[in-house]
Write an enzyme that holds these catalytic residues in place. Structure first.
Site, PDB file in Angstrom:
ATOM      1  N   ARG A  16     -48.228  42.974 -24.170  1.00 12.45           N
ATOM      2  CA  ARG A  16     -47.312  43.710 -23.299  1.00 12.45           C
ATOM      3  C   ARG A  16     -48.131  43.983 -22.088  1.00 12.45           C
ATOM      4  O   ARG A  16     -48.220  44.960 -21.509  1.00 12.45           O
ATOM      5  CB  ARG A  16     -47.024  45.050 -23.849  1.00 12.45           C
ATOM      6  CG  ARG A  16     -46.085  44.747 -25.302  1.00 12.45           C
ATOM      7  CD  ARG A  16     -44.760  43.852 -24.789  1.00 12.45           C
ATOM      8  NE  ARG A  16     -44.107  43.754 -26.426  1.00 12.45           N
ATOM      9  CZ  ARG A  16     -44.083  42.618 -26.814  1.00 12.45           C
ATOM     10  NH1 ARG A  16     -45.150  41.668 -26.431  1.00 12.45           N
ATOM     11  NH2 ARG A  16     -43.558  42.430 -27.980  1.00 12.45           N
ATOM     12  N   SER A  31     -37.662  48.746 -27.515  1.00 12.91           N
ATOM     13  CA  SER A  31     -38.865  49.768 -28.259  1.00 12.91           C
ATOM     14  C   SER A  31     -39.529  50.778 -27.179  1.00 12.91           C
ATOM     15  O   SER A  31     -39.965  50.307 -26.220  1.00 12.91           O
ATOM     16  CB  SER A  31     -39.804  48.606 -28.746  1.00 12.91           C
ATOM     17  OG  SER A  31     -39.356  47.699 -29.661  1.00 12.91           O
ATOM     18  N   GLU A  45     -43.992  52.109 -24.200  1.00 13.90           N
ATOM     19  CA  GLU A  45     -43.701  50.660 -23.613  1.00 13.90           C
ATOM     20  C   GLU A  45     -42.801  51.126 -22.314  1.00 13.90           C
ATOM     21  O   GLU A  45     -42.925  50.114 -21.662  1.00 13.90           O
ATOM     22  CB  GLU A  45     -43.177  49.646 -24.778  1.00 13.90           C
ATOM     23  CG  GLU A  45     -43.023  48.497 -24.236  1.00 13.90           C
ATOM     24  CD  GLU A  45     -42.859  47.455 -25.467  1.00 13.90           C
ATOM     25  OE1 GLU A  45     -42.018  46.639 -25.287  1.00 13.90           O
ATOM     26  OE2 GLU A  45     -43.535  47.692 -26.343  1.00 13.90           O
TER      27      GLU A  45
END
Length: 305
Positions: A179, A230, A300
């Site tokens: 990520r 998420s 996130e």
């Protein structure tokens, strides 16, 4: 003269064809359906217009914010004193110069990109078809799902660096990680387009894989509710959703925000949630999980300031 007055005059003089909305609610442009008005929101349709908008912003003292589909963002409830530049008009999508490559503008949705590849018998982007983001945000954060990541197929990215101009970065130079990428370390950079290198495949087999992954998403994720996907990054050696579930936090609610009862890794907007609700719920989940497991969950979701 404040930046808004200066910017409006510049738009009138130099970019009269670019759509600019005033006091545009961010809630209309984020998947959480949350966020107060942005002072100005511009919609460039070419890379040249984007470059000029960014130049105007720097010269006039505005703080530009690049917005794709808004699928990984939490915008503030109050007015956002920024120039928001939405990339949805940067939608160039075509076969690349080299065999089995696709060139996609930063505003192209990953769903559209995956469908484009499938129709041309190119495999490698099946995992991306269900990710509700754009190419620009996707390559910045190395978007991925079901074992696939964009780093596996990204050949190069053309990005604008305010002090350096447009640079073309190879997949290796992008230094992809979980990520993250080189571009997350350079938040001032703006993706213009990317080139993806794929492999020949059977279109029907590719389509079937895409259908299967989408069915798995619908079965396990609360896609019927506004969310940012998420909520937390995967902590090393664990799964965020599993930890949250084991801590008994499914259904935990703050205002209109709730930890999904379908998938504990998702914070959802059950209706009328505010940025403050979602932030407080995230904080409570982090605190509870750390107290019970010793694991610190890292969001996130990106908080817009």
């Amino acid at each position: 003269m404040d930046w808004v007055t200066w910017f409006d005059k510049q738009i009138e003089d130099y970019l009269p064809d670019v759509q600019v909305l005033r006091e545009e609610p961010m809630a209309r442009h984020t998947s959480f359906r949350v966020g107060g008005p942005a002072k100005r929101m511009a919609f460039p349709e070419t890379g040249e217009q984007l470059v000029l908008l960014l130049s105007m912003a720097r010269e006039g003292g505005a703080r530009p914010f690049i917005l794709g589909n808004g699928t990984n963002l939490l915008a503030p409830d109050e007015e956002l004193d920024r120039l928001v530049i939405k990339t949805s008009g940067l939608c160039r999508l075509e076969m690349g110069e080299e065999p089995d490559t696709i060139l996609a503008g930063s505003g192209v949705s990953l769903a559209r990109l995956g469908d484009f590849a499938c129709k041309r018998g190119l495999t490698g982007l099946e995992f991306a078809h269900g990710i509700p983001g754009t190419v620009g945000g996707g390559v910045c954060m190395n978007a991925g799902a079901y074992g696939g990541e964009l780093r596996q197929v990204t050949a190069s990215v053309s990005a604008l660096f305010p002090e350096e101009g447009v640079n073309v970065l190879s997949g290796e130079e992008l230094a992809f990680g979980y990520r993250r990428s080189f571009l997350t370390d350079r938040p001032e950079a703006v993706v213009l387009h990317a080139v993806f290198r794929l492999s020949p495949g059977d279109p029907e087999a590719i389509r079937e894989t895409m259908r299967d992954l989408m069915s798995r998403r619908k079965a396990s994720q609360p896609l019927e509710w506004p969310s940012a996907g998420s909520t937390f990054k995967r902590p090393e050696g664990h799964f965020a959703g599993t930890l949250i579930d084991q801590c008994g936090l499914k259904g935990l609610t703050v205002g209109g925000a709730q930890v999904s009862e379908k998938h504990a890794g998702f914070v959802i907007n059950r209706g009328g949630a505010t940025c403050a609700d979602i932030k407080e719920l995230i904080r409570q989940v982090q605190e509870a999980v750390f107290e019970k497991t010793g694991v610190r969950l890292e969001p996130e979701v990106k908080f817009v300031k």
